[in-house]
Design a protein around this motif. Sequence first.
Motif, PDB file in Angstrom:
ATOM      1  N   TRP A  42       1.695  -7.951  -4.789  1.00 41.34           N
ATOM      2  CA  TRP A  42       2.051  -7.238  -6.028  1.00 41.34           C
ATOM      3  C   TRP A  42       1.754  -8.116  -7.246  1.00 41.34           C
ATOM      4  O   TRP A  42       1.137  -7.669  -8.212  1.00 41.34           O
TER       5      TRP A  42
ATOM      6  N   PHE B 150      -2.453   5.476 -14.123  1.00 37.31           N
ATOM      7  CA  PHE B 150      -1.559   4.815 -13.166  1.00 37.31           C
ATOM      8  C   PHE B 150      -1.962   5.177 -11.732  1.00 37.31           C
ATOM      9  O   PHE B 150      -2.129   4.316 -10.868  1.00 37.31           O
TER      10      PHE B 150
ATOM     11  N   HIS C 296       0.828  -1.212   0.000  1.00 35.90           N
ATOM     12  CA  HIS C 296       0.000   0.000   0.000  1.00 35.90           C
ATOM     13  C   HIS C 296       0.854   1.250   0.000  1.00 35.90           C
ATOM     14  O   HIS C 296       0.559   2.210  -0.723  1.00 35.90           O
TER      15      HIS C 296
ATOM     16  N   CYS D  85      -3.638   2.448  -9.015  1.00 34.06           N
ATOM     17  CA  CYS D  85      -2.913   2.171  -7.776  1.00 34.06           C
ATOM     18  C   CYS D  85      -3.796   2.446  -6.577  1.00 34.06           C
ATOM     19  O   CYS D  85      -3.988   1.596  -5.704  1.00 34.06           O
TER      20      CYS D  85
ATOM     21  N   TYR E  18      -6.875   0.098  -6.215  1.00 30.31           N
ATOM     22  CA  TYR E  18      -6.548  -1.264  -5.787  1.00 30.31           C
ATOM     23  C   TYR E  18      -6.229  -1.286  -4.297  1.00 30.31           C
ATOM     24  O   TYR E  18      -6.720  -2.131  -3.558  1.00 30.31           O
TER      25      TYR E  18
ATOM     26  N   LEU F 198       2.350   1.645  -3.551  1.00 30.48           N
ATOM     27  CA  LEU F 198       1.403   2.077  -4.579  1.00 30.48           C
ATOM     28  C   LEU F 198       0.866   3.480  -4.329  1.00 30.48           C
ATOM     29  O   LEU F 198       0.536   4.200  -5.251  1.00 30.48           O
TER      30      LEU F 198
END
Lengths: 464, 283
Positions: B185, B88, A160, B92, B95, A163
Amino acid sequence: MGIKKKKAQPVYDRPGDAATSQVFKKGNTVTKASFFVFGLGNLMNRQIGRGLFFLALEIAYFIYLFTFGISALGDFITLGTAQQGEVYNAALGIYEYSAGDDSMLCLLYGVITLVLTAAIVFLGCMSGKSAYCTQVRKEKGKHIPTFKDDIKSLKEENLHAFLLAFPIFGIVCFTIVPLIFMILIAFTSYDHEHQPPGNLFSWVGLDNFKAMFSQGSKLAGTFWPVLSWTLIWAVFATVSCFILGMLLALLINRKGTRAKGFWRFMFVLSVAVPQFVTLLSMRTIFNANGPVNVLLREFGIIGATESIPFFTNALYAKITIICINIWIGVPFTMLSTTGILQNIPAELYEAAKIDGASAATIFRKITLPYMLFVMTPNLITSFTGNINNFNVIFLLSGGGPDSMDYYYAGKTDLLVTWLYRLTITQKDYNLGAVIGILVFIILATLSLITYRRTGAYKDEGAFQ
Amino acid sequence: MKTKRFIVNTACHILLAVLSVIWILPILYVILTSFRAESGSYKSYIWPRGFTLDNYINLFHGNSNINFTRWFTNTLVIAIFSTILSAFFVLCVSYVMSRLRFKMRKKFMNIALILGMFPGFMSMIAVYYILKGLGLLETGVLKQVALVLVYSGGAGLGFYMAKGFFDTIPKSIDEAAYIDGATKWDTFVRITIPLSKPIITYTLITAFMGPWVDYIFAKVIMGNDSQYYTIAIGLWTMLEQEFVEYYYTQFYAGCVMISIPISILFLLTQKCYVEGVSGAVKG
């Protein structure tokens, strides 16, 4: 992929994951010191990579603070003291401008320094916690993660963080910092008479808000009518598009309709055209000499030289804008509801039919509740979107017809388009910021109440 | 019973036909006017007296004021870069919000909700000064970089749609992957992303459309640098008081020219849009 050993021995079970105050109480001296010398606890336990990372960031911050930050904070409090002035240059025989303080930049750098400081405090807490984690691990004789483990964890336990890092950085730079900045401007005297770099502006506390609400002033006389039109517009625009769009979707999806794809295509076409194209063309179409008036003249509904004031009469303009918005919005709703309508379990309809329910009853008792359940978050977003619907108003009527009773606003101006005029045209940034804050307060109260009540928010995992 | 159904069906079709005419007419008017031979703005009739392709030709061999080709490429480049960046960001964030559980999650979602309630361009002035401070408003090309940053910078906040979609992908699929030893990932890249084509397309399109439609930010950042204008400001300029008499028909030609690629794109991906709204794994 095969079973890796890592699963069996979690490196990152975070034994010391406690609140910051707890960590500070329980930690040993090194851990406590880590709150001030970042990464100390890590460095002492051979977590060189992590420790150096913390330390480097701290050093960078302090270099920034001493070279630039402290003076920036000082300027932030005063918003600049030296006004730009004219100095007579005897040698050249001309007046020269002496550089003064730019209040605008003082404010901006102040905000940036404050945000950086907040970030460094947060980092300090992280450093302390990290040191505590290591301390607990060491006491329990567990494996202390190396820098390599840290990197690996970015793919697993800390995915987390990995990202979110870039998106959050973007949000901070382009949303949060500017927002804080503009909120602060609401408490300054940054209007058309105090334009940096020529003039300084200063903190004025709540004066702008008082001016906005003081009884009988021109500002208050503008604010309330504009606010009420904004709310009326948002309600009408949202409800009309939702109901009509859903009806259209039902009409196309009903059993008897032939060539469903064709009909859908006819309406989708208008969605596909870029919005500002439709809006600008609509503006010319409803112009005093535009095709609609021409058509009406040819049909003899109005005289040969008459025209219906679609955008120049306040009431007509409001109705026209709502109608045009229906034209734009209905296909959108149709598109998004089609999928959901098809997802309504067919058993429900069959059962209702066996029970002898009429089409209207089925719509009222099955379709509408289901749609409302699924679409509520969507409706709220579109309601807030409509309150902030700058494009439709700005490109269609530009807020006009203008009114002499208003402070630089027109009869169809929403709060946001008024905000635009105040800032871009009128350069009253402080008033613009006040309106921005008020819009926020309205939206926040409206949507936080409703949003928290919707099923979609309460149990988001319902369908997982 | 049969006649009644017939009447209802016919009525429905007539209603649909009338509605589609209302929805098609303005578009038709735009196309008609773009081929109109007579110059000047408003006419006392609707059907053009003569037809010509000059409006389109002039658009591309235009004079110094109107540089349509340039505006088009400007917008395309900006759109492509900001699409990549913002898609992007959005994927990210959505998710993470949908699948990963961590301490700040709820807080982040609430903050995103709150930030979304401020009027978008309230912060425009501040963004302008920040970009100026970064030196991004010095030359035209840098201004374009600035515009890309403005369009995609805050994109991470618009994660609701994609998050809702990810929420509909059954968790059991992820768990099966974890048992096979996949990291989170891996699961994201190899399982969730391939399953989410509709929502990815949706995200890409919405991001791509942004620069074509935005007027305000582009105008504020570009100022009077007409060489670096995007399509939206360019077309808006054509309708300004001093130009409208000359460029009225060309304006419509320009509208048609940019509507065609965008419409095709949109129609091609309409399926993804509907699927994206209605969920990932059916049944």
